[in-house]
Design a protein around this motif. Structure first.
Motif, PDB file in Angstrom:
ATOM      1  N   GLN A 422       0.832  -1.201   0.000  1.00  9.77           N
ATOM      2  CA  GLN A 422       0.000   0.000   0.000  1.00  9.77           C
ATOM      3  C   GLN A 422       0.870   1.256   0.000  1.00  9.77           C
ATOM      4  OE1 GLN A 422      -2.941  -0.935  -0.772  1.00  9.77           O
ATOM      5  NE2 GLN A 422      -4.275  -1.108   1.024  1.00  9.77           N
ATOM      6  N   THR A 423       1.999   1.207   0.722  1.00 15.48           N
ATOM      7  CA  THR A 423       2.908   2.363   0.749  1.00 15.48           C
ATOM      8  C   THR A 423       3.404   2.701  -0.656  1.00 15.48           C
ATOM      9  OG1 THR A 423       3.638   1.908   3.016  1.00 15.48           O
ATOM     10  CG2 THR A 423       5.108   3.228   1.635  1.00 15.48           C
ATOM     11  N   LYS A 424       3.820   1.685  -1.391  1.00 12.46           N
ATOM     12  CA  LYS A 424       4.294   1.914  -2.760  1.00 12.46           C
ATOM     13  C   LYS A 424       3.190   2.513  -3.627  1.00 12.46           C
ATOM     14  CE  LYS A 424       7.733  -1.817  -2.705  1.00 12.46           C
ATOM     15  NZ  LYS A 424       8.119  -3.137  -3.258  1.00 12.46           N
ATOM     16  N   ASP A 427       2.522   6.182  -2.493  1.00 10.60           N
ATOM     17  CA  ASP A 427       3.598   7.087  -2.901  1.00 10.60           C
ATOM     18  C   ASP A 427       3.474   7.453  -4.380  1.00 10.60           C
ATOM     19  OD1 ASP A 427       4.621   7.102  -0.366  1.00 10.60           O
ATOM     20  OD2 ASP A 427       6.250   5.682  -0.776  1.00 10.60           O
ATOM     21  N   VAL A 428       3.219   6.456  -5.204  1.00 14.60           N
ATOM     22  CA  VAL A 428       3.020   6.725  -6.639  1.00 14.60           C
ATOM     23  C   VAL A 428       1.824   7.649  -6.843  1.00 14.60           C
ATOM     24  CG1 VAL A 428       2.350   5.675  -8.842  1.00 14.60           C
ATOM     25  CG2 VAL A 428       4.094   4.582  -7.422  1.00 14.60           C
ATOM     26  N   THR A 429       0.752   7.373  -6.095  1.00 10.51           N
ATOM     27  CA  THR A 429      -0.474   8.163  -6.226  1.00 10.51           C
ATOM     28  C   THR A 429      -0.242   9.616  -5.843  1.00 10.51           C
ATOM     29  OG1 THR A 429      -1.848   6.214  -5.759  1.00 10.51           O
ATOM     30  CG2 THR A 429      -2.861   8.377  -5.439  1.00 10.51           C
ATOM     31  N   MET A 430       0.406   9.865  -4.710  1.00  6.72           N
ATOM     32  CA  MET A 430       0.592  11.238  -4.242  1.00  6.72           C
ATOM     33  C   MET A 430       1.585  12.024  -5.096  1.00  6.72           C
ATOM     34  SD  MET A 430       0.252  11.376  -0.087  1.00  6.72           S
ATOM     35  CE  MET A 430       0.151  13.166  -0.146  1.00  6.72           C
ATOM     36  N   ASN A 431       2.394  11.335  -5.860  1.00 10.32           N
ATOM     37  CA  ASN A 431       3.335  12.029  -6.742  1.00 10.32           C
ATOM     38  C   ASN A 431       2.768  12.326  -8.123  1.00 10.32           C
ATOM     39  OD1 ASN A 431       5.525  12.301  -4.958  1.00 10.32           O
ATOM     40  ND2 ASN A 431       6.158  10.183  -5.299  1.00 10.32           N
ATOM     41  N   MET A 432       1.499  11.973  -8.327  1.00  5.95           N
ATOM     42  CA  MET A 432       0.874  12.245  -9.627  1.00  5.95           C
ATOM     43  C   MET A 432       0.384  13.685  -9.706  1.00  5.95           C
ATOM     44  SD  MET A 432      -1.337   8.892 -10.664  1.00  5.95           S
ATOM     45  CE  MET A 432      -1.934   9.814 -12.093  1.00  5.95           C
ATOM     46  N   LEU A 436      -4.016  15.516  -4.323  1.00  2.70           N
ATOM     47  CA  LEU A 436      -3.774  16.238  -3.080  1.00  2.70           C
ATOM     48  C   LEU A 436      -3.442  15.289  -1.935  1.00  2.70           C
ATOM     49  CD1 LEU A 436      -3.839  18.906  -1.453  1.00  2.70           C
ATOM     50  CD2 LEU A 436      -6.285  18.457  -1.059  1.00  2.70           C
ATOM     51  N   LEU A 437      -4.265  14.266  -1.754  1.00  2.90           N
ATOM     52  CA  LEU A 437      -4.133  13.352  -0.621  1.00  2.90           C
ATOM     53  C   LEU A 437      -4.235  11.912  -1.091  1.00  2.90           C
ATOM     54  CD1 LEU A 437      -6.719  15.043   1.815  1.00  2.90           C
ATOM     55  CD2 LEU A 437      -4.264  15.533   1.671  1.00  2.90           C
ATOM     56  N   ALA A 438      -3.629  11.009  -0.329  1.00  2.68           N
ATOM     57  CA  ALA A 438      -3.810   9.579  -0.545  1.00  2.68           C
ATOM     58  C   ALA A 438      -3.473   8.877   0.757  1.00  2.68           C
ATOM     59  CB  ALA A 438      -2.926   9.055  -1.680  1.00  2.68           C
ATOM     60  N   GLY A 439      -4.219   7.825   1.079  1.00  2.00           N
ATOM     61  CA  GLY A 439      -3.963   7.117   2.322  1.00  2.00           C
ATOM     62  C   GLY A 439      -4.795   5.861   2.437  1.00  2.00           C
ATOM     63  N   VAL A 440      -4.577   5.160   3.552  1.00  2.00           N
ATOM     64  CA  VAL A 440      -5.408   4.003   3.878  1.00  2.00           C
ATOM     65  C   VAL A 440      -6.470   4.484   4.865  1.00  2.00           C
ATOM     66  CG1 VAL A 440      -3.734   2.192   3.394  1.00  2.00           C
ATOM     67  CG2 VAL A 440      -3.680   3.319   5.601  1.00  2.00           C
ATOM     68  N   PRO A 441      -7.740   4.346   4.568  1.00  2.00           N
ATOM     69  CA  PRO A 441      -8.774   4.889   5.456  1.00  2.00           C
ATOM     70  C   PRO A 441      -8.948   4.054   6.715  1.00  2.00           C
ATOM     71  CG  PRO A 441      -9.786   3.731   3.621  1.00  2.00           C
ATOM     72  CD  PRO A 441      -8.302   3.729   3.362  1.00  2.00           C
ATOM     73  N   SER A 459      -8.872  12.995 -11.768  1.00  2.48           N
ATOM     74  CA  SER A 459      -9.472  11.757 -11.256  1.00  2.48           C
ATOM     75  C   SER A 459      -9.476  10.663 -12.314  1.00  2.48           C
ATOM     76  CB  SER A 459     -10.897  12.008 -10.751  1.00  2.48           C
ATOM     77  OG  SER A 459     -11.710  12.561 -11.769  1.00  2.48           O
ATOM     78  N   SER A 460      -9.771  11.016 -13.566  1.00  2.00           N
ATOM     79  CA  SER A 460      -9.758  10.019 -14.629  1.00  2.00           C
ATOM     80  C   SER A 460      -8.331   9.567 -14.935  1.00  2.00           C
ATOM     81  CB  SER A 460     -10.420  10.570 -15.895  1.00  2.00           C
ATOM     82  OG  SER A 460      -9.792  11.762 -16.333  1.00  2.00           O
ATOM     83  N   ASN A 461      -7.373  10.490 -14.826  1.00  2.00           N
ATOM     84  CA  ASN A 461      -5.971  10.117 -15.024  1.00  2.00           C
ATOM     85  C   ASN A 461      -5.498   9.155 -13.938  1.00  2.00           C
ATOM     86  OD1 ASN A 461      -5.828  11.808 -17.253  1.00  2.00           O
ATOM     87  ND2 ASN A 461      -4.995  13.541 -16.091  1.00  2.00           N
ATOM     88  N   LEU A 462      -5.928   9.422 -12.700  1.00  2.00           N
ATOM     89  CA  LEU A 462      -5.547   8.546 -11.592  1.00  2.00           C
ATOM     90  C   LEU A 462      -6.167   7.164 -11.763  1.00  2.00           C
ATOM     91  CD1 LEU A 462      -4.234   7.941  -8.901  1.00  2.00           C
ATOM     92  CD2 LEU A 462      -6.187   9.022  -7.747  1.00  2.00           C
ATOM     93  N   ALA A 463      -7.425   7.105 -12.183  1.00  2.00           N
ATOM     94  CA  ALA A 463      -8.079   5.812 -12.392  1.00  2.00           C
ATOM     95  C   ALA A 463      -7.327   4.992 -13.435  1.00  2.00           C
ATOM     96  CB  ALA A 463      -9.529   6.022 -12.823  1.00  2.00           C
TER      97      ALA A 463
END
Length: 505
Positions: A422-424, A427-432, A436-441, A459-463
């Protein structure tokens, strides 16, 4: 005569573990994933001898699990007995029914009690349905050879049959939940929907207009749902999941656990009729204030596909660590509490900036949605825009601090709060660009991760990026509204996430 109610699932943005103890606060977002409960008479009319039976027949159906249970509800002592079942029953619905009927029986005068008994003698036909977003359908999508995209999820039939986890660990113990879930709080949403539908059906609440009467109605739904949910779980949790299911997105501080001492007495055998009044009159000292994401921000969830985690066992491990190393655990919680407060403050500041300086706010959000975070401050052309950019960066730094100390807590407690995989991903997600934010809820683990993106395109790019990383972007978005009545059976129409007129903060 059918009554249909729905309640939303949740995402705990901040406050994981800390929210278990007062006065720590958490930010919980309600979502467009909703659980539905349909309540209607089991029989069209009463037979002449039905008054002498003093029992109500109850049928509970869960079409997605292909399960049906039959019960007898005693109108004398309000005990529910399972007569037949295709499984081990559903304690959440069972306690919701007992507590809702007990509340009606304790509240009504003699004439209304007669009408209540007559209604109950027609039997109760209860159907429960959860939106697909509560459950994992990765295996079905992969089996069809479809891509891991939101479009593949959207192509599934609504309220599709549910995938089960079957694998055990090496010791033969069940290491994952029976049903593959995404971590949206299905039991709390289900319990709340059932309670609301029953209380409306029995004539105890209205829930049809936004006024002071509805506020009291929602409070009653909350009390009954919290009580039933805690007793069904076998423990008194923080209650944030039920609170968000009733009231919608909010900043939440838990209630004192002593308020449910009467409910625990009932669970130990004291007649529910004797304790329901204490439950209804209890000092529910939880705190909730309105909260939602700032404008032009989107909540996304991504399912990594490992079947979810067991929250109770993870909480138990953290509790054990707290007792074993109180000094270190208190320091960790102090740092986490401060970081949670910073994130909350920055998000509130962004909402305020959007309200007071919309043009500057929108300009920065639009610019930052297509750039990486290290260039966000360069997008500001005046003091107002600079304030927006600084608040964005402040929120991001607070999230990184939260993640850091949640990881450390997990390592100390020996549980995977933010596992390496999940960390990996995070990290990739937050560097896109535009994230703004990314985490484990919530309690963390292997449930779906969350992200908050800026603007319309990120959001579509992240998906798409998640899909390339074997992560399935869900269709879940924030919907700040809580429990509500529905116009009919959700299977008879296409469900869309609309604005509810029935939720009061």
């Amino acid at each position: 005569m059918a009554v249909v109610a729905s309640a939303p699932g949740k995402v705990l943005l901040t406050g994981g573990y800390l929210i278990l103890e007062r006065p720590n606060a958490g930010i919980v977002l309600s979502t467009n994933a909703r659980f539905y409960a349909i309540v209607k008479p089991l029989f069209d009319q009463l037979s002449p001898e039905s008054w002498a039976w003093a029992w109500s027949d109850v049928k509970l159906t869960s079409p997605q699990l292909n399960r049906e249970s039959m019960y007898k509800l005693s109108l004398k002592n309000l005990n529910l007995q399972r007569v037949s079942s295709s499984d081990s029953g559903n304690p959440f619905v069972e306690h919701a029914l007992e507590y809702a009927v007990a509340a009606a029986n304790a509240t009504f005068d003699r004439s209304k009690k007669e009408a209540l008994n007559k209604l109950l003698l027609q039997g109760l036909d209860i159907t429960i349905l959860g939106c697909n977003d509560f459950y994992s359908y990765r295996s079905q999508i992969e089996a069809r050879g479809l891509p891991l995209t939101p479009e593949s999820l959207a192509a599934l039939a609504p309220f599709k049959s549910i995938t089960f986890n079957a694998e055990d660990d090496a010791s033969g113990q069940q290491c994952k939940p029976e049903v593959a879930k995404t971590g949206l709080g299905s039991s709390a949403a289900m319990t709340t929907a059932v309670v609301a539908a029953l209380l409306k059906y029995l004539g105890l609440v209205d829930l049809s207009s936004s006024n002071d009467k509805e506020t009291k109605d929602l409070d009653l739904v909350h009390i009954i749902a919290q009580s039933a949910h805690c007793i069904a779980q076998g423990k008194v949790g923080s209650g944030f999941d039920v609170s968000s299911a009733v009231y919608g997105s909010q900043r939440y501080v838990r209630f004192s656990s002593s308020v449910l001492s009467s409910a625990q007495d009932a669970a130990r055998g004291l007649p529910l009729q004797e304790v329901i009044v204490d439950i209804l009159r209890g000092n529910w000292d939880h705190e909730r204030t309105k909260f939602s994401l700032p404008p032009l921000m989107t909540l996304l969830l991504g399912e990594p596909g490992v079947g979810g985690s067991s929250t109770p066992s993870m909480v138990g491990a953290v509790r054990k660590w707290q007792k074993a190393d109180p000094q270190k655990s208190q320091e960790t919680w102090r740092i986490l509490s401060a970081a949670n407060s910073v994130l909350e403050t920055q998000l509130k500041a962004l909402s305020q900036l959007a309200q007071e300086h919309w043009i500057a706010y929108k300009s920065v959000i639009d610019s930052c949605s297509t750039t990486k975070n290290e260039k966000w401050l360069k997008q500001a052309a005046d003091p107002n825009e600079e304030a927006v950019a600084k608040a964005l960066l402040g929120a991001r730094e607070a999230m990184l601090e939260i993640r850091k100390h949640m990881r450390q807590m997990g390592e100390a407690a020996g549980v995977p709060i933010e596992p390496e995989s999940q960390t990996k991903l995070l990290d990739v997600t937050m560097n896109m660009e535009g994230v703004l934010l990314a985490g484990v809820p919530g309690a963390g683990g292997f449930d779906a991760v969350f992200a908050v993106t800026l603007g319309s395109s990120s959001s579509s790019n992240l998906a798409a990026t998640w899909s390339s990383l074997n992560v399935l972007a869900l269709l879940v978005r924030e919907d700040p509204y809580g429990v509500r009545l529905e116009g009919g059976d959700p299977r008879s129409r296409e469900i869309t996430s609309g604005v509810s007129t029935m939720s009061i903060q």
